[in-house]
Design a protein around this motif. Sequence first.
Motif, PDB file in Angstrom:
ATOM      1  N   ILE A  68       0.903  -1.158   0.000  1.00 33.85           N
ATOM      2  CA  ILE A  68       0.000   0.000   0.000  1.00 33.85           C
ATOM      3  C   ILE A  68       0.939   1.204   0.000  1.00 33.85           C
ATOM      4  N   SER A  87      -5.540  -2.218  -7.738  1.00 34.17           N
ATOM      5  CA  SER A  87      -6.370  -1.993  -6.537  1.00 34.17           C
ATOM      6  C   SER A  87      -5.592  -2.222  -5.255  1.00 34.17           C
ATOM      7  N   GLY A 114      -7.101  -1.522  -1.875  1.00 32.58           N
ATOM      8  CA  GLY A 114      -8.348  -0.787  -2.102  1.00 32.58           C
ATOM      9  C   GLY A 114      -8.315   0.604  -1.480  1.00 32.58           C
ATOM     10  N   TYR A 115      -7.211   0.947  -0.810  1.00 35.23           N
ATOM     11  CA  TYR A 115      -7.128   2.229  -0.090  1.00 35.23           C
ATOM     12  C   TYR A 115      -7.218   3.443  -1.024  1.00 35.23           C
ATOM     13  N   ILE A 174      -4.706  -7.245 -10.847  1.00 33.65           N
ATOM     14  CA  ILE A 174      -4.316  -8.428 -11.611  1.00 33.65           C
ATOM     15  C   ILE A 174      -4.191  -9.675 -10.735  1.00 33.65           C
ATOM     16  N   LEU A 179      -5.801 -10.639  -4.127  1.00 33.98           N
ATOM     17  CA  LEU A 179      -5.839  -9.240  -3.695  1.00 33.98           C
ATOM     18  C   LEU A 179      -7.111  -8.556  -4.183  1.00 33.98           C
ATOM     19  N   THR A 199      -1.149   2.575 -10.304  1.00 35.83           N
ATOM     20  CA  THR A 199      -0.363   2.508  -9.070  1.00 35.83           C
ATOM     21  C   THR A 199       0.658   1.372  -9.083  1.00 35.83           C
ATOM     22  N   PHE A 212       4.446  -3.183 -12.784  1.00 30.17           N
ATOM     23  CA  PHE A 212       3.224  -3.414 -13.556  1.00 30.17           C
ATOM     24  C   PHE A 212       3.397  -4.779 -14.209  1.00 30.17           C
TER      25      PHE A 212
HETATM   26  N1  SAH Z   1      -3.326   1.286  -5.013  1.00 29.98           N
HETATM   27  C1  SAH Z   1      -2.998   0.262  -4.058  1.00 29.98           C
HETATM   28  C2  SAH Z   1      -1.525  -0.071  -4.003  1.00 29.98           C
HETATM   29  C3  SAH Z   1      -1.041  -0.613  -5.260  1.00 29.98           C
HETATM   30  S1  SAH Z   1       0.305  -1.726  -5.247  1.00 29.98           S
HETATM   31  C4  SAH Z   1      -3.475   0.581  -2.671  1.00 29.98           C
HETATM   32  O1  SAH Z   1      -4.024   1.678  -2.450  1.00 29.98           O
HETATM   33  O2  SAH Z   1      -3.337  -0.266  -1.787  1.00 29.98           O
HETATM   34  C5  SAH Z   1       0.232  -2.124  -6.958  1.00 29.98           C
HETATM   35  C6  SAH Z   1      -0.842  -3.128  -7.308  1.00 29.98           C
HETATM   36  O3  SAH Z   1      -0.887  -3.195  -8.723  1.00 29.98           O
HETATM   37  C7  SAH Z   1      -0.508  -4.525  -6.815  1.00 29.98           C
HETATM   38  O4  SAH Z   1      -1.568  -5.021  -6.047  1.00 29.98           O
HETATM   39  C8  SAH Z   1      -0.325  -5.315  -8.116  1.00 29.98           C
HETATM   40  O5  SAH Z   1      -0.746  -6.648  -8.020  1.00 29.98           O
HETATM   41  C9  SAH Z   1      -1.179  -4.519  -9.085  1.00 29.98           C
HETATM   42  N2  SAH Z   1      -0.868  -4.681 -10.507  1.00 29.98           N
HETATM   43  C10 SAH Z   1       0.356  -4.844 -11.098  1.00 29.98           C
HETATM   44  N3  SAH Z   1       0.240  -4.946 -12.427  1.00 29.98           N
HETATM   45  C11 SAH Z   1      -1.094  -4.835 -12.704  1.00 29.98           C
HETATM   46  C12 SAH Z   1      -1.864  -4.881 -13.912  1.00 29.98           C
HETATM   47  N4  SAH Z   1      -1.296  -5.083 -15.102  1.00 29.98           N
HETATM   48  N5  SAH Z   1      -3.202  -4.738 -13.826  1.00 29.98           N
HETATM   49  C13 SAH Z   1      -3.815  -4.562 -12.625  1.00 29.98           C
HETATM   50  N6  SAH Z   1      -3.147  -4.530 -11.454  1.00 29.98           N
HETATM   51  C14 SAH Z   1      -1.799  -4.665 -11.490  1.00 29.98           C
END
Ligand code: SAH
Length: 228
Positions: free
Chosen positions: A79, A105, A108-109, A126, A130, A169, A225
Motif C-alpha cells: 500500500i 487496486s 483498495g485504499y 491483476i 488481492l 499505481t 506493472f
Molecule cells: N493502489 C494500491 C496499491 C497498489 S500496489 C493501494 O491503495 O493499496 C500495486 C498493485 O498493482 C498490486 O496489487 C499489483 O498486483 C497490481 N498490478 C500490477 N500490475 C497490474 C496490472 N497489469 N493490472 C492490474 N493490477 C496490477
Amino acid sequence: MKTAILIIFALFLLPVQQEKEYAKQREAMVKKQIESRGIKDSATLAAMRKVPRHLFVPNDQMVHAYEDRPLPIGLGQTISQPYIVAYMTEVIKPKPNFRVLEIGSGSGYQAAVLSEIVKEVYTIEIVETLGREASARLGKLNYKNIQTKTADGYHGWKEKAPFDAIMVTAAAEYIPPPLIEQLKDGGKMIIPVGTPFMTQQLMLVEKTGNKTRTTSLIPVRFVPFKRN
Ligand code: SAH
C-alpha cells in the motif's frame, strides 16, 4: 458480579478507544506528512482525514498504518506511502462529477480515497486474491461507488470508458496505449514509468483531442506493472 460488569464494559470500550487512537494518528499523518509537504486541495485532505487506513492493511501492520512509508499487504505487494496517495489524488484535480479508473487496486485504499471525492471509481487488480480481498473490504466498509474487477489493467476497462482521470499505481515500462485511448478529451492520467525495482518517474499525461502532453513530476518507487 461487579467484575463481570467491568469486563463487559472494558470489552465494549476497548475498540472505541482504539478507534479514537487511530483517528488521532490519522490527523497527525495529514498534518505532518501531507499538509506540511504542500498538499492543498481541500477535497484530497478531507478524504485523507476520513478513510480509515488501518482497516486496509493486514492485522500485523495496523499499528504502522499511519507511518510515513509504504506497507506490505501480502503477496509481495504494498500500500503506497500516505503522501504519495495524496499527491497522486491532488494531481488529477478530482471533481465530484468525475469517473476515475485505477489500475492496481492492491488493498483498495487509493480507490477508497478517490471515492470520497468523485462520483464513480473503477479499479482493476491483476492478482486474484488481492482483488477479491479488496472488493470484500470495500463492500464491508460500505463504499458503494466503487466497482472492482480482476484483470490485466493494461487493457483498461473499455465498457466503462471514457474516464475523466486514470491512476496507475504500479510501475510500467511505458504508458499503455489503451489507457490513453480510454481517457476523455481533457482528461488526466497519472502513472509511474520506469524500470522495475529502480526509481521511476511519476508522469502526468494530459490529453487534448488526439494530442497528449506528458510531464515528469517526481521520482517514486512502485511495485512492477505485471502482464498476464
Ligand atoms: N493502489 C494500491 C496499491 C497498489 S500496489 C493501494 O491503495 O493499496 C500495486 C498493485 O498493482 C498490486 O496489487 C499489483 O498486483 C497490481 N498490478 C500490477 N500490475 C497490474 C496490472 N497489469 N493490472 C492490474 N493490477 C496490477
